[in-house]
Design an enzyme around this catalytic site. Structure first.
Site, PDB file in Angstrom:
ATOM      1  N   GLU A  38      -6.849  -1.423   5.105  1.00  0.00           N
ATOM      2  CA  GLU A  38      -6.872  -1.470   3.649  1.00  0.00           C
ATOM      3  C   GLU A  38      -6.224  -2.749   3.136  1.00  0.00           C
ATOM      4  OE1 GLU A  38      -6.556   3.309   2.665  1.00  0.00           O
ATOM      5  OE2 GLU A  38      -4.762   2.209   3.265  1.00  0.00           O
ATOM      6  N   GLY A  54      -4.674   7.813  10.033  1.00  0.00           N
ATOM      7  CA  GLY A  54      -3.637   8.132  11.022  1.00  0.00           C
ATOM      8  C   GLY A  54      -4.054   9.203  12.007  1.00  0.00           C
ATOM      9  N   ILE A  55      -4.667  10.294  11.517  1.00  0.00           N
ATOM     10  CA  ILE A  55      -5.123  11.356  12.404  1.00  0.00           C
ATOM     11  C   ILE A  55      -6.383  10.922  13.134  1.00  0.00           C
ATOM     12  CG2 ILE A  55      -6.073  13.701  12.459  1.00  0.00           C
ATOM     13  CD1 ILE A  55      -4.259  14.379  10.081  1.00  0.00           C
ATOM     14  N   GLY A  91      -6.016  11.561   7.459  1.00  0.00           N
ATOM     15  CA  GLY A  91      -4.588  11.265   7.463  1.00  0.00           C
ATOM     16  C   GLY A  91      -3.877  12.318   6.629  1.00  0.00           C
ATOM     17  N   ARG A 133       1.278  15.754  13.856  1.00  0.00           N
ATOM     18  CA  ARG A 133       2.024  15.479  15.092  1.00  0.00           C
ATOM     19  C   ARG A 133       2.962  16.632  15.425  1.00  0.00           C
ATOM     20  NH1 ARG A 133       4.028   9.709  12.872  1.00  0.00           N
ATOM     21  NH2 ARG A 133       4.282  11.079  11.088  1.00  0.00           N
ATOM     22  N   ASP A 183      -8.992   2.240  -5.038  1.00  0.00           N
ATOM     23  CA  ASP A 183      -9.688   3.089  -4.076  1.00  0.00           C
ATOM     24  C   ASP A 183     -10.996   3.636  -4.636  1.00  0.00           C
ATOM     25  OD1 ASP A 183      -8.657   3.332  -1.496  1.00  0.00           O
ATOM     26  OD2 ASP A 183      -7.006   4.566  -2.155  1.00  0.00           O
ATOM     27  N   ASN A 224       0.860  -1.186   0.000  1.00  0.00           N
ATOM     28  CA  ASN A 224       0.000   0.000   0.000  1.00  0.00           C
ATOM     29  C   ASN A 224       0.893   1.231   0.000  1.00  0.00           C
ATOM     30  OD1 ASN A 224      -1.740   2.111   0.619  1.00  0.00           O
ATOM     31  ND2 ASN A 224      -2.838   0.992   2.218  1.00  0.00           N
ATOM     32  N   GLY A 246      -3.737  12.340   3.474  1.00  0.00           N
ATOM     33  CA  GLY A 246      -4.884  12.616   2.631  1.00  0.00           C
ATOM     34  C   GLY A 246      -6.116  12.423   3.486  1.00  0.00           C
ATOM     35  N   ASP A 281       2.639  17.787   8.911  1.00  0.00           N
ATOM     36  CA  ASP A 281       2.468  16.657   9.824  1.00  0.00           C
ATOM     37  C   ASP A 281       1.733  17.129  11.076  1.00  0.00           C
ATOM     38  OD1 ASP A 281       2.924  14.572  11.816  1.00  0.00           O
ATOM     39  OD2 ASP A 281       4.430  13.780  10.433  1.00  0.00           O
TER      40      ASP A 281
END
Length: 396
Positions: free
Chosen positions: A383, A332-333, A214, A289, A154, A11, A216, A287
């Site tokens: 995914e 991720g976020i 994330g 973070r 996708d 991925n 994206g 980012d």
């Protein structure tokens, strides 16, 4: 050394290379399979770090001084250090996440030269992703030439949307040539549909908004576990504000940059894809973070604008769905930023979302109070698990 065939899933995203290895026998049912091995090569402010876990548990980590992005070298390293000498069975197929399938590909496909060429022609529609995905195909084909390579798209998940949902208000002949809304992050949304029924029961068939947040970012409105509406469109630039992408803006602004400020298409493309979003607003980093750890006022401003974008589009999708029965954060976020989840849920209190701050801060799956009219969840996506199921079905 096991003799049981395995499925390797690659991925390649705009900011990471995720991978997972599955026992092929576990990929024939309706549920997401458990991975034998799973990990990613992540980029945190250009520092490459390889992280992986085995099914038996334990996190392993390896840092590199080199910036990530050389997919051929990364896939070589992955095969040579983890997959081939790891005692796993032979690789029966390699499944690749390919972001854009266009109008022609609405299900997983074997990557023949003709299919590969057709996908390469779509590169301009997803410039941050189509190239890396196809580079992963080429690297894996070079190392495993006798192994089938399979593309998982996708865009395919959104093929269930009605024609009005996919149409722009442009002259009909352009729509007929394929200039329409496609939507993205479909593999992630597909994975969440597998997780919802055990959590929501019959409510899973209702109006559910999934926020894939994330590098994206997009939202998808589900009914009956199928895509009804989504925020990304013809390209992966539309909709939400993202890490380095602008999201939706007035098209007249683009025209003004070209006609009044003298920017050409290359400069506008670079700005909207690479220099906007969290990075552009903060002037510091794309980012989240880094921004959450920063004391700078512009970092807070960028995060606030990101939250406002998410809230605005959740409201729009709730209107498309004629209601809201559940909200899911992923990506991720979505799974790691308690701050973003809290800000979004607080802004949606009027819609019936009652956040449980303790559950949210602890990273629990359900982050709302038990009596919340609209429950909210933070769920990891998978995914790669969806790719393994699609590859197994294609292999028969």
């Amino acid at each position: 050394m096991s003799t049981t065939p395995t499925l390797l899933c690659l991925n390649a995203g705009s900011a990471s290379l995720k991978f997972a290895l599955f026992d092929q026998r576990d990929c024939r049912g309706p549920t997401l399979p458990n991975a034998l091995l799973r990990g990613e090569i992540d980029s945190h402010d250009d520092q490459a770090t390889l992280r992986w876990t085995y099914a038996r548990g334990g996190l392993h980590r390896s840092a590199s001084p080199d910036p990530r992005g050389d997919l051929a070298a990364e896939i070589d390293s992955l095969l040579d250090t983890l997959i081939l000498p790891g005692g796993f069975g032979p690789v029966a197929a390699v499944a690749h996440r390919i972001v854009h399938g266009g109008s022609a590909f609405t299900s997983a496909q074997r990557l023949t030269p003709a299919v590969r060429a057709a996908l390469d022609a779509l590169r301009s529609l997803a410039p941050l992703h189509q190239g890396p995905g196809l580079a992963g195909v080429d690297a894996a084909t070079g190392r495993l030439p006798a192994v089938p390579q399979i593309a998982c798209f996708d865009t395919a998940f959104h093929a269930t949307q009605t024609e009005p949902s996919r149409r722009y208000a442009i002259p009909r002949h352009w729509h007929d040539r394929g200039y329409k809304r496609y939507g993205f992050h479909g593999l992630s949304y597909d994975a969440i549909t597998h997780r919802l029924p055990p959590l929501l029961g019959a409510r899973a068939q209702g109006a559910v908004v999934v926020a894939h947040l994330g590098g994206g970012a997009s939202l998808c409105g589900l009914r009956g576990l199928r895509s009804v509406s989504t925020t990304m469109g013809f390209t992966a630039l539309d909709g939400l504000m993202m890490s380095t992408r602008s999201g939706a803006i007035d098209p007249g602004l683009v025209l003004h940059w070209i006609t009044e400020d003298g920017l050409d298409a290359r400069q506008v493309t670079a700005m909207l894809y690479h220099d906007s979003g969290l990075k552009g607003v903060s002037g510091l980093s794309g980012d989240l973070r880094t921004l959450e750890a920063s004391p700078a006022a512009q970092a807070d401003e960028a995060i606030a604008l990101f939250v406002a974008s998410v809230v605005h589009h959740i409201g729009a999708l709730a209107a498309d769905l004629r209601g809201l029965d559940a909200l899911v954060f992923t990506g991720g976020i979505g799974t790691h930023s308690a701050r973003v989840r809290q800000a979004v849920c607080d802004a949606l209190a009027w819609l019936g979302v009652s956040l449980d701050p303790l559950a949210n801060a602890a990273g629990q799956a359900c982050i709302t109070h038990g009596d919340s009219r609209v429950p909210a969840y933070a769920l990891p996506t998978d995914e790669e698990g969806v790719m393994a199921l699609q590859a197994a079905r294609l292999l028969g």
